[in-house]
Motif scaffolding. Structure first.
Motif, short mmCIF file in Angstrom:
data_model
loop_
_atom_site.label_atom_id
_atom_site.label_comp_id
_atom_site.label_asym_id
_atom_site.label_seq_id
_atom_site.Cartn_x
_atom_site.Cartn_y
_atom_site.Cartn_z
N THR A 117 -5.66 2.75 -4.90
CA THR A 117 -5.08 1.85 -3.91
C THR A 117 -4.94 0.46 -4.52
O THR A 117 -5.47 0.19 -5.61
CB THR A 117 -6.00 1.77 -2.68
OG1 THR A 117 -7.26 1.21 -3.09
CG2 THR A 117 -6.23 3.16 -2.08
N ASP A 143 -6.12 10.01 -4.55
CA ASP A 143 -5.74 9.29 -3.33
C ASP A 143 -6.55 8.02 -3.11
O ASP A 143 -6.29 7.27 -2.17
CB ASP A 143 -5.84 10.20 -2.10
CG ASP A 143 -7.24 10.79 -1.91
OD1 ASP A 143 -8.17 10.38 -2.64
OD2 ASP A 143 -7.39 11.65 -1.02
N ARG A 144 -7.54 7.77 -3.97
CA ARG A 144 -8.28 6.51 -3.88
C ARG A 144 -7.73 5.45 -4.82
O ARG A 144 -8.33 4.39 -4.97
CB ARG A 144 -9.76 6.76 -4.16
CG ARG A 144 -10.42 7.62 -3.08
CD ARG A 144 -11.93 7.66 -3.21
NE ARG A 144 -12.52 8.46 -2.16
CZ ARG A 144 -13.82 8.63 -1.97
NH1 ARG A 144 -14.67 8.04 -2.81
NH2 ARG A 144 -14.28 9.38 -0.99
N ARG A 171 0.84 -1.21 0.00
CA ARG A 171 0.00 0.00 0.00
C ARG A 171 0.87 1.26 0.00
O ARG A 171 0.58 2.23 -0.70
CB ARG A 171 -0.93 0.00 1.21
CG ARG A 171 -2.00 -1.08 1.18
CD ARG A 171 -3.03 -0.86 2.27
NE ARG A 171 -4.03 -1.92 2.28
CZ ARG A 171 -4.01 -2.95 3.12
NH1 ARG A 171 -3.03 -3.06 4.03
NH2 ARG A 171 -4.95 -3.88 3.08
N GLN A 224 0.99 4.13 -2.83
CA GLN A 224 0.72 5.52 -2.44
C GLN A 224 1.80 6.45 -2.99
O GLN A 224 1.50 7.52 -3.51
CB GLN A 224 0.66 5.63 -0.91
CG GLN A 224 0.39 7.04 -0.42
CD GLN A 224 0.35 7.12 1.10
OE1 GLN A 224 0.69 6.16 1.79
NE2 GLN A 224 -0.06 8.24 1.63
#
Length: 301
Positions: free
Chosen positions: A242, A239-240, A225, A229
């Motif tokens: 992932t 920012d989503r 993760r 990021q």
């Protein structure tokens, strides 16, 4: 008989591989970008391209190149990756020349959307390229390919045992509530896992973890993760974006290509069909956007 001269793209690939120790995926992607740029400039300027000619590349030239690539269907993240590769190539070709200043494309933030296939590859390549060791880059590439190419959850991927090797056409995955499902493996996903296994310095028993951390212990999902990021920041993604968004994209893209909802439920390991039905709303919204933008008689409700 003399050998033909090596191309600029091939010479740069050797530099990336031997001097910069970049991953095989990065070398392949960056060399392809360099070859595309050289071909574009050859056509753009109508003359052979060498290092001295590359020193003349301007911001306008780069914008023209990116416009052509966007016309080929390149998404924002992939375009940002393409620009990064072009900058590196130009800096290598002429270290003393000042690089043209070109701002990369921006990616709108907001409601999660499926990640375009080219952007998935850009994201995975960036993560692999930023790895501390080549084997870690191969590991991260394999994991992200499992999420997008087979629809695994990140926890399911890092929990895979070494006993899944050698791989076949399908993979048994243990998901939530210890439920096991069978997912097909695309050749690209199998190749990614095999490539990682070939360079991993941590061989182990069949019940040992397949994917290892830098010191040989079980790999934490948090490590993946964190890498995603950092990569999404470099590529300008929201920012989503992932690891779970890759699974989301797997489901949405399959549904958009006509996959049966029940079959998709099995592939994802959902206990309830209602969990799978959320993707019908996402896909329907996308289709409605396309309809409204393209159909001459479309009307907003």
């Amino acid at each position: 008989m003399t050998e033909p001269p090596i191309t600029l793209a091939a010479a740069w690939a050797l530099h990336l591989q031997n001097d910069r120790r970049r991953s095989v995926h990065t070398v392949r992607a960056y060399a392809a970008t360099a070859a595309r740029l050289v071909a574009f400039l050859n056509d753009h300027w109508g003359q052979p391209i060498d290092r001295s000619v590359l020193a003349r590349v301007t911001t306008i030239d780069l914008r023209s190149f990116l416009a052509k690539r966007r016309g080929d269907g390149l998404g924002n993240a992939a375009a940002a990756r393409e620009l990064s590769a072009v900058r590196g190539f130009l800096a290598w070709a002429n270290p003393a020349a000042s690089a043209p200043r070109t701002r990369g494309p921006r990616v709108k933030k907001g409601v999660p959307r499926p990640i375009a296939p080219a952007d998935v590859i850009a994201l995975a390549t960036d993560v692999a390229d930023d790895a501390a060791e080549p084997w870690i880059g191969a590991r991260d590439w394999a994991i992200l390919m499992l999420l997008y190419g087979a629809g695994l959850r990140i926890g399911e991927a890092v929990a895979l045992p070494a006993g899944i090797l050698p791989l076949g056409a399908t993979l048994a995955v243990t998901g939530k509530r210890a439920k096991t499902r069978i997912v097909p493996l695309l050749p690209q996903v199998r190749d990614a896992i095999d490539a990682y296994a070939a360079v991993s310095p941590w061989p182990g028993a069949r019940d040992a973890p397949l994917f290892r951390g830098a010191k040989g212990g079980p790999l934490s999902a948090g490590v993946v993760r964190k890498s995603v990021q950092a990569a999404r920041g470099r590529l300008g993604l929201g920012d989503r974006t992932t690891p779970h968004a890759l699974r989301h994209s797997f489901a949405t893209h399959l549904l958009g290509r006509g996959a049966d909802l029940r079959a998709l439920q099995e592939l994802l390991g959902h206990a309830s069909l209602s969990s799978t039905q959320v993707y019908t709303g996402v896909d329907a919204a996308h289709l409605l956007d396309v309809y409204r933008n393209a159909h001459p008689r479309a009307r907003y409700p």
